[in-house]
Design an enzyme around this catalytic site. Structure first.
Site, PDB file in Angstrom:
ATOM      1  N   ASP A  85      -0.594   5.619   4.131  1.00 58.96           N
ATOM      2  CA  ASP A  85      -0.203   4.325   4.674  1.00 58.96           C
ATOM      3  C   ASP A  85       1.166   3.835   4.203  1.00 58.96           C
ATOM      4  O   ASP A  85       1.980   3.376   4.996  1.00 58.96           O
ATOM      5  CB  ASP A  85      -1.262   3.274   4.310  1.00 58.96           C
ATOM      6  CG  ASP A  85      -0.887   1.893   4.769  1.00 58.96           C
ATOM      7  OD1 ASP A  85      -0.775   1.691   5.985  1.00 58.96           O
ATOM      8  OD2 ASP A  85      -0.667   1.020   3.913  1.00 58.96           O
ATOM      9  N   ASP A 137       1.194   4.525  -1.345  1.00 64.79           N
ATOM     10  CA  ASP A 137      -0.041   5.067  -1.919  1.00 64.79           C
ATOM     11  C   ASP A 137      -0.517   6.256  -1.097  1.00 64.79           C
ATOM     12  O   ASP A 137       0.204   6.772  -0.249  1.00 64.79           O
ATOM     13  CB  ASP A 137      -1.108   3.971  -1.978  1.00 64.79           C
ATOM     14  CG  ASP A 137      -1.337   3.319  -0.605  1.00 64.79           C
ATOM     15  OD1 ASP A 137      -0.933   3.916   0.418  1.00 64.79           O
ATOM     16  OD2 ASP A 137      -1.900   2.213  -0.555  1.00 64.79           O
ATOM     17  N   TYR A 167      -6.243  -4.544   3.993  1.00 62.00           N
ATOM     18  CA  TYR A 167      -5.949  -4.832   5.394  1.00 62.00           C
ATOM     19  C   TYR A 167      -7.092  -5.647   5.991  1.00 62.00           C
ATOM     20  O   TYR A 167      -7.898  -5.146   6.769  1.00 62.00           O
ATOM     21  CB  TYR A 167      -5.727  -3.536   6.183  1.00 62.00           C
ATOM     22  CG  TYR A 167      -4.379  -2.905   5.900  1.00 62.00           C
ATOM     23  CD1 TYR A 167      -3.226  -3.374   6.521  1.00 62.00           C
ATOM     24  CD2 TYR A 167      -4.251  -1.862   4.990  1.00 62.00           C
ATOM     25  CE1 TYR A 167      -1.981  -2.816   6.253  1.00 62.00           C
ATOM     26  CE2 TYR A 167      -3.012  -1.295   4.725  1.00 62.00           C
ATOM     27  CZ  TYR A 167      -1.884  -1.780   5.359  1.00 62.00           C
ATOM     28  OH  TYR A 167      -0.649  -1.232   5.093  1.00 62.00           O
ATOM     29  N   GLU A 222       8.226  -1.634  -1.158  1.00 61.28           N
ATOM     30  CA  GLU A 222       7.293  -0.620  -0.639  1.00 61.28           C
ATOM     31  C   GLU A 222       7.457  -0.477   0.875  1.00 61.28           C
ATOM     32  O   GLU A 222       7.391  -1.468   1.597  1.00 61.28           O
ATOM     33  CB  GLU A 222       5.843  -0.979  -0.972  1.00 61.28           C
ATOM     34  CG  GLU A 222       4.857   0.104  -0.551  1.00 61.28           C
ATOM     35  CD  GLU A 222       3.434  -0.174  -1.019  1.00 61.28           C
ATOM     36  OE1 GLU A 222       2.640   0.778  -1.081  1.00 61.28           O
ATOM     37  OE2 GLU A 222       3.117  -1.347  -1.330  1.00 61.28           O
TER      38      GLU A 222
END
Length: 623
Positions: A75, A78, A227, A472
């Site tokens: 994703d 990670d 999420y 990120e």
């Protein structure tokens, strides 16, 4: 004093107007955006992999559950494969191909883009083994985030989680249906059988989502922290809208009309478009149907959808009577603290396509604060893209590896630890934090094309590996940029060349159930060890031109393995997939993954063009 202040503002405005006329290298930005997707691949990597610091990983995903879940995408920084944002990413990539097919093809990026889509859709097909079952996640965010290690060294649990009749997830299933439906349109001119397969899964998943309703993060509870879904009504409308565009079956259009009020399609006026909130996307797609004059009996409801589409567009352009999207002092859309650039990239793409739809319909946008021409929507979309690429108060590119100044302390495990091909010893979970996460130096592996979270509401950005809200990158953030950059490049006055490797042709795997026209064989003299079988597998007309999808089977008719096969292809006017070009004009060879053609074995290549088929002949070979 007031006159001087006005003069100063005018000078500043003129300065930014003139500066805005200079275009960025959207070609380079597009190419690097696709490179990021390759860096996020899980599973067995192909020989055509361009990101060389990555290796094979997660090769046993799904093994404990008795299902093959190898593949798909990690994703973000990670190593969890979250189904909902991965499906949204796929939908946005496919939408880029559907609306900007010519622009992407002109950039010689269609092969890479289709592979990016297929890396996800092949995974979704495997994750959907039964009509009412969908595996929606591999890996657990909590345990994964306790470790800082390369994907190739992964030691964290790889549990897999699914939704089914008893544990529904309408948002996840419907978004995956939308992704597969959009991808079926993207693949249709190149691989009709694969397109049909995607559509079959899309229909089943939409039916599953609609019949067994529930939030996916209530069934896959470990997704909730990362999420969280705000609801599933928008995904049901989104899935139905994409299925209508893919099939033109009235059932799906009637679905979005009958459920317009109940599911909020004509009720929700939104200022966000994202992996979680699809309403603006639904409203703009349905506005396209209306402006094309295809609304029929549903016209009145489609006009209500368009009113909400206009609300979103007017809010972005600050013309919505005060109910506008917040902009930073530097002009960036600001929605949320965590990974804000994903909202800007999604909105920019959406406004670009809406600008096209309005232009095609010879329409303009009526906002509470005035009339808006379609070009103004496109200009705003461009302003967001240009901010991302460096036109911002920090003069920093927020796409990694693009421009002279970009984030170098990116919150990404694989990028921040030396590659397995450089540092051959295993990097343990704790060692990763101690040795690599906390080091002040730049990441050893440049994560080309990753769109980081970006600056805060005051345009401030802190390039720190621990500042994951800003440093990120995510799949969902970068996906809309592929279509957006291709559109902007087509309009750019400075279309400079960007040195890169030649595009890898997209290699199709044709299914046995594909219906073809009768094959016409060209039998070569006996001294030649191969024969070619030509067939036309699809045809369509655009304007006054009829296009054909040609398939050519190369078969080794000798009793010996054939190597170094070189072919001459003359009269080729369209794109070709399945062979590798050489430096010689009109000369092709087998792809690197297929160096030898064994006796009686076959390989396939396809090409699309108008008019007669190309002439294929054998130039040279070795036994």
């Amino acid at each position: 004093m007031k006159m001087m202040r006005c003069l100063s503002v005018c000078v500043i405005f003129l300065f930014f107007t003139l500066k805005a006329s200079a275009d960025f290298n959207y070609m380079e930005a597009l190419d690097k955006s696709l490179l990021f997707l390759e860096a996020q691949r899980a599973g067995k990597l192909p020989t055509t992999q361009r990101v060389k610091w990555r290796g094979d990983s997660a090769l046993k995903d799904g093994y404990l559950q008795g299902v093959d879940l190898v593949g798909g995408y990690y994703d973000a920084g990670d190593h969890v494969k979250f189904g909902l944002p991965m499906a949204y990413t796929t939908t946005m990539l496919a939408w880029g191909v559907v609306d900007y097919r010519k622009e992407i093809t002109d950039l010689d990026q269609m092969g890479y883009t289709l592979w990016a889509i297929r890396w996800a859709t092949d995974y979704f097909i495997k994750a959907h083994p039964q009509p009412d079952v969908l595996w929606g996640q591999v890996g657990d965010g909590d345990s994964d985030h306790y470790c800082w290690e390369r994907a190739e060294d992964m030691t964290t649990p790889r549990d897999a989680y699914k939704i089914d009749k008893d544990h529904p997830g309408s948002d996840l299933a419907a978004e995956t249906a939308a992704a597969l439906a959009a991808a079926s349109i993207a693949f249709r001119p190149y691989n009709s059988s694969y397109s049909n397969l995607l559509l079959l899964h899309a229909k089943q998943l939409f039916s599953f989502a609609d019949r067994f309703r529930g939030l996916y993060d209530e069934s896959i509870k470990c997704a909730h922290q990362f999420y969280t879904s705000s609801g599933y009504s928008d995904e049901l409308l989104w899935g139905a809208t994409w299925l209508y565009r893919a099939t033109e079956e009235e059932y799906y259009l009637k679905y979005v009309v009958d459920n317009a009020e109940y599911m909020g399609g004509t009720g929700w006026a939104v200022k966000e478009f994202s992996w979680d909130n699809k309403y603006a996307g639904v409203q703009i797609l349905l506005s396209k149907i209306l402006m094309e004059g295809k609304g029929g009996a549903y016209t009145s409801t489609l006009k209500q959808y368009q009113a909400k589409a206009n609300y979103f567009a007017c809010a972005c352009l600050q013309k919505n009577n005060g109910y506008n999207v917040h902009l930073t002092p530097g002009g960036l859309m600001y929605v949320r603290e965590w990974n804000n650039l994903q909202y800007a990239s999604s909105a920019a793409f959406l406004l670009a396509v809406y600008s096209d739809y309005l232009s095609a319909g010879k329409a303009q946008l009526t906002c509470p604060d005035g009339q808006i021409q379609p070009l103004e929507l496109l200009n705003f979309a461009k302003s967001q893209a240009d901010y991302i690429l460096g036109k911002n108060p920090k003069s920093m590119s927020y796409i990694i590896g693009y421009g002279q100044k970009y984030p170098i302390h990116v919150h990404h495990r694989g990028s921040s630890i030396a590659s397995v091909f450089t540092l051959h010893s295993t990097v343990g979970c704790v060692q990763g934090f101690e040795t690599w996460y906390r080091r002040p130096q730049a990441n050893p592996n440049i994560l080309y094309g990753g769109l980081v979270g970006g600056p805060d509401q005051n345009d401030n950005f802190y390039d720190d590996r621990s500042n994951y809200e800003q440093t990120e990158p995510t799949l969902a953030g970068g996906a809309p940029l592929v279509g957006l950059f291709s559109k902007l490049h087509s309009l750019s006055k400075s279309k400079g060349q960007y040195p890169k490797e030649s595009s890898v042709p997209y290699q199709t795997t044709l299914m046995s159930y594909e219906q073809e026209t009768p094959a016409v064989k060209e039998t070569k003299p006996e001294v030649v060890p191969v024969e070619f079988t030509h067939s036309i597998t699809s045809t369509w007309t655009i304007g006054e031109t009829t296009y054909y999808r040609h398939k050519v089977i190369i078969k080794n008719t000798s009793e010996k393995p054939v190597t170094d096969l070189k072919l001459a292809i003359e009269n080729l006017s369209g794109p070709l997939w399945g062979l590798s070009p050489t430096q010689e004009k009109n000369t092709y060879q087998l792809p690197p993954s297929l160096k030898t053609l064994k006796p009686a074995s076959e390989c396939i290549f396809v090409y699309v063009q108008g008019g007669p088929q190309a002439k294929v002949s054998l130039l040279s070979y070795h036994y």
